[in-house]
Design an enzyme around this catalytic site. Structure first.
Site, PDB file in Angstrom:
ATOM      1  N   TYR A  56       0.839  -1.208   0.000  1.00 23.98           N
ATOM      2  CA  TYR A  56       0.000   0.000   0.000  1.00 23.98           C
ATOM      3  C   TYR A  56       0.873   1.256   0.000  1.00 23.98           C
ATOM      4  O   TYR A  56       1.439   1.638   1.022  1.00 23.98           O
ATOM      5  CB  TYR A  56      -0.960  -0.001   1.197  1.00 23.98           C
ATOM      6  N   HIS A 119       0.507 -12.039   1.015  1.00 30.54           N
ATOM      7  CA  HIS A 119      -0.354 -11.099   0.286  1.00 30.54           C
ATOM      8  C   HIS A 119      -0.688 -11.599  -1.127  1.00 30.54           C
ATOM      9  O   HIS A 119       0.141 -11.580  -2.011  1.00 30.54           O
ATOM     10  CB  HIS A 119       0.338  -9.734   0.207  1.00 30.54           C
TER      11      HIS A 119
HETATM   12  P1  NAD Z   1     -13.107  -0.512   0.975  1.00 31.14           P
HETATM   13  O1  NAD Z   1     -14.124  -1.304   0.287  1.00 31.14           O
HETATM   14  O2  NAD Z   1     -13.022  -0.578   2.445  1.00 31.14           O
HETATM   15  O3  NAD Z   1     -13.253   1.024   0.484  1.00 31.14           O
HETATM   16  C1  NAD Z   1     -12.334   2.012   0.832  1.00 31.14           C
HETATM   17  C2  NAD Z   1     -12.788   3.349   0.290  1.00 31.14           C
HETATM   18  O4  NAD Z   1     -14.053   3.721   0.887  1.00 31.14           O
HETATM   19  C3  NAD Z   1     -11.830   4.499   0.593  1.00 31.14           C
HETATM   20  O5  NAD Z   1     -11.795   5.383  -0.507  1.00 31.14           O
HETATM   21  C4  NAD Z   1     -12.475   5.199   1.771  1.00 31.14           C
HETATM   22  O6  NAD Z   1     -12.088   6.548   1.889  1.00 31.14           O
HETATM   23  C5  NAD Z   1     -13.944   5.038   1.427  1.00 31.14           C
HETATM   24  N1  NAD Z   1     -14.844   5.162   2.591  1.00 31.14           N
HETATM   25  C6  NAD Z   1     -14.787   4.508   3.778  1.00 31.14           C
HETATM   26  N2  NAD Z   1     -15.764   4.953   4.600  1.00 31.14           N
HETATM   27  C7  NAD Z   1     -16.449   5.912   3.926  1.00 31.14           C
HETATM   28  C8  NAD Z   1     -17.559   6.725   4.251  1.00 31.14           C
HETATM   29  N3  NAD Z   1     -18.174   6.666   5.437  1.00 31.14           N
HETATM   30  N4  NAD Z   1     -18.001   7.596   3.315  1.00 31.14           N
HETATM   31  C9  NAD Z   1     -17.404   7.670   2.092  1.00 31.14           C
HETATM   32  N5  NAD Z   1     -16.347   6.912   1.727  1.00 31.14           N
HETATM   33  C10 NAD Z   1     -15.873   6.031   2.646  1.00 31.14           C
HETATM   34  O7  NAD Z   1     -11.709  -0.922   0.306  1.00 31.14           O
HETATM   35  P2  NAD Z   1     -10.274  -1.313   0.830  1.00 31.14           P
HETATM   36  O8  NAD Z   1      -9.642  -0.207   1.588  1.00 31.14           O
HETATM   37  O9  NAD Z   1      -9.545  -1.862  -0.341  1.00 31.14           O
HETATM   38  O10 NAD Z   1     -10.538  -2.556   1.791  1.00 31.14           O
HETATM   39  C11 NAD Z   1     -10.437  -2.453   3.203  1.00 31.14           C
HETATM   40  C12 NAD Z   1      -9.095  -2.949   3.698  1.00 31.14           C
HETATM   41  O11 NAD Z   1      -9.009  -4.366   3.532  1.00 31.14           O
HETATM   42  C13 NAD Z   1      -7.869  -2.421   2.930  1.00 31.14           C
HETATM   43  O12 NAD Z   1      -7.567  -1.106   3.314  1.00 31.14           O
HETATM   44  C14 NAD Z   1      -6.844  -3.456   3.319  1.00 31.14           C
HETATM   45  O13 NAD Z   1      -6.382  -3.243   4.620  1.00 31.14           O
HETATM   46  C15 NAD Z   1      -7.681  -4.741   3.273  1.00 31.14           C
HETATM   47  N6  NAD Z   1      -7.601  -5.433   1.960  1.00 31.14           N
HETATM   48  C16 NAD Z   1      -6.723  -6.450   1.826  1.00 31.14           C
HETATM   49  C17 NAD Z   1      -6.609  -7.116   0.619  1.00 31.14           C
HETATM   50  C18 NAD Z   1      -5.601  -8.210   0.487  1.00 31.14           C
HETATM   51  O14 NAD Z   1      -4.911  -8.506   1.439  1.00 31.14           O
HETATM   52  N7  NAD Z   1      -5.480  -8.838  -0.645  1.00 31.14           N
HETATM   53  C19 NAD Z   1      -7.417  -6.766  -0.468  1.00 31.14           C
HETATM   54  C20 NAD Z   1      -8.323  -5.740  -0.292  1.00 31.14           C
HETATM   55  C21 NAD Z   1      -8.420  -5.090   0.924  1.00 31.14           C
END
Ligand code: NAD
Length: 317
Positions: A56, A119
């Site tokens: 990230y 990952h």
């Molecule tokens: P997500 O679906 O959580 O969406 C994140 C987005 O939504 C960001 O732009 C954020 O600012 C926005 N958001 C959050 N709350 C909001 C609100 N109340 N109003 C408006 N916008 C809002 O996507 P993500 O961040 O990819 O997934 C969550 C976490 O999961 C990641 O940060 C990561 O830590 C993990 N993840 C891991 C993997 C992996 O290991 N392969 C893959 C995807 C995600």
């Protein structure tokens, strides 16, 4: 906040976890101080589970999280990852994993990682994961540098196949349990439950798609998925509600998921989201969006090596 056991690790985590991908500018440019404030606001509201990766922002997320956690490390359960630290290259070799872990420990200013995850294992053969990579990180655990071992990926079948052959502590799946896709509940969830493996549900907003601002430009879902979610957002707006709210209520209501990770970019988002814990999605609103979501529901796209694709997956956008 509400808490659940993280499988059989003995750790207890908040049902809403802090996803730190936005701290690496993956969802747009963020000022360091804004990200640090979001982390502190999350801790103040009882969020104790934080997930990051060297990928990230090519280490930026870990650096910022390490700064934000100064003096607070003991209050939280910290998860990071190894094997993928640059978009073009996966390197799950023992040498690279060891260097990557050492670098993560420095950036996160800690002596131990609570959950160390491989990952996105779908980019590597399961043979290498089982015979080389998992044994390598088990050594890190024996050395006391990490406490528990997890795997992450997009395609569900491979996660289940690897976990059936090697005793991982956690499985992180993304974009497979939210308003647009619930396939996690049918396949991996019963297996994880039966085997005492903690399930972490990531991207409950479908990588930003289930928000008023919509998905980032790099989002791989086919166009019809973007269009359907925009229509659903409009339907909810007309009813005085909000797609993010309904999506988080829906994801959080599954009691078999240890923690739902939400990527959060600001203190305001943390406050809005944390306030939803303990609230239920309104049946009438779910029914209102169903007609636009049903035609694209559970649509998977191809990620990783072809041999690891989900059987029904379509080409990404
Ligand atoms: P997500 O679906 O959580 O969406 C994140 C987005 O939504 C960001 O732009 C954020 O600012 C926005 N958001 C959050 N709350 C909001 C609100 N109340 N109003 C408006 N916008 C809002 O996507 P993500 O961040 O990819 O997934 C969550 C976490 O999961 C990641 O940060 C990561 O830590 C993990 N993840 C891991 C993997 C992996 O290991 N392969 C893959 C995807 C995600």
């Amino acid at each position: 906040m509400q808490y659940r056991p993280l499988g059989q690790t003995g750790l207890t985590v908040s049902i809403m976890g802090f996803g730190a991908a936005p701290l690496g500018n993956e969802y747009g440019e963020l000022e360091t101080k804004t990200g640090i404030r979001a982390v502190h606001a999350a801790i103040e509201r009882g969020i104790n589970f934080f997930d990051t990766s060297p990928m990230y922002g090519r280490s930026l997320s870990e650096e910022r999280l390490g700064k934000a956690l100064k003096g607070k490390r003991e209050q939280i359960v910290l998860a990071t990852k190894g094997g993928w630290s640059d978009p073009e290259h996966f390197d799950f070799s023992p040498q690279n994993l060891r260097q990557s872990l050492e670098d993560s420990l420095v950036r996160l200013k800690t002596d131990v990682i609570d959950i160390y995850q491989l990952h996105d294992i779908e980019f590597i053969s399961s043979d290498q994961i089982l015979n080389e990579t998992l044994p390598t990180i088990a050594q890190f655990r024996d050395e006391g540098k990490i406490r528990f071992i997890g795997i992450t990926a997009y395609p569900l079948p491979m996660l289940g196949e690897v976990a059936a052959q090697w005793p991982v502590d956690t499985i992180l799946s993304y974009c497979h349990y939210n308003l647009l896709n619930t396939t996690l509940a049918d396949s991996l969830l019963p297996f994880a439950k039966e085997n005492g493996i903690a399930l972490i549900n990531a991207s409950s907003l479908h990588m930003g798609m289930l928000t008023e601002q919509g998905a980032p430009s790099w989002h791989p879902a086919p166009l019809k998925v973007h269009k359907a979610s925009q229509k659903a957002a409009a339907i909810l707006r007309e009813r005085g509600s909000n797609i993010t709210e309904l999506a988080l209520q829906f994801a959080l209501s599954n009691q078999d998921i240890s923690s739902t990770l939400v990527g959060m970019s600001s203190e305001e988002e943390v406050i809005q989201n944390a306030n939803l814990v303990g609230t239920e999605p309104a049946e009438a609103l779910l029914a209102a969006v169903r007609p636009v979501i049903d035609p694209i529901k559970d649509l998977n796209w191809q990620v990783g090596l072809p041999e690891n694709h989900e059987p029904d997956a379509v080409a990404p956008r």
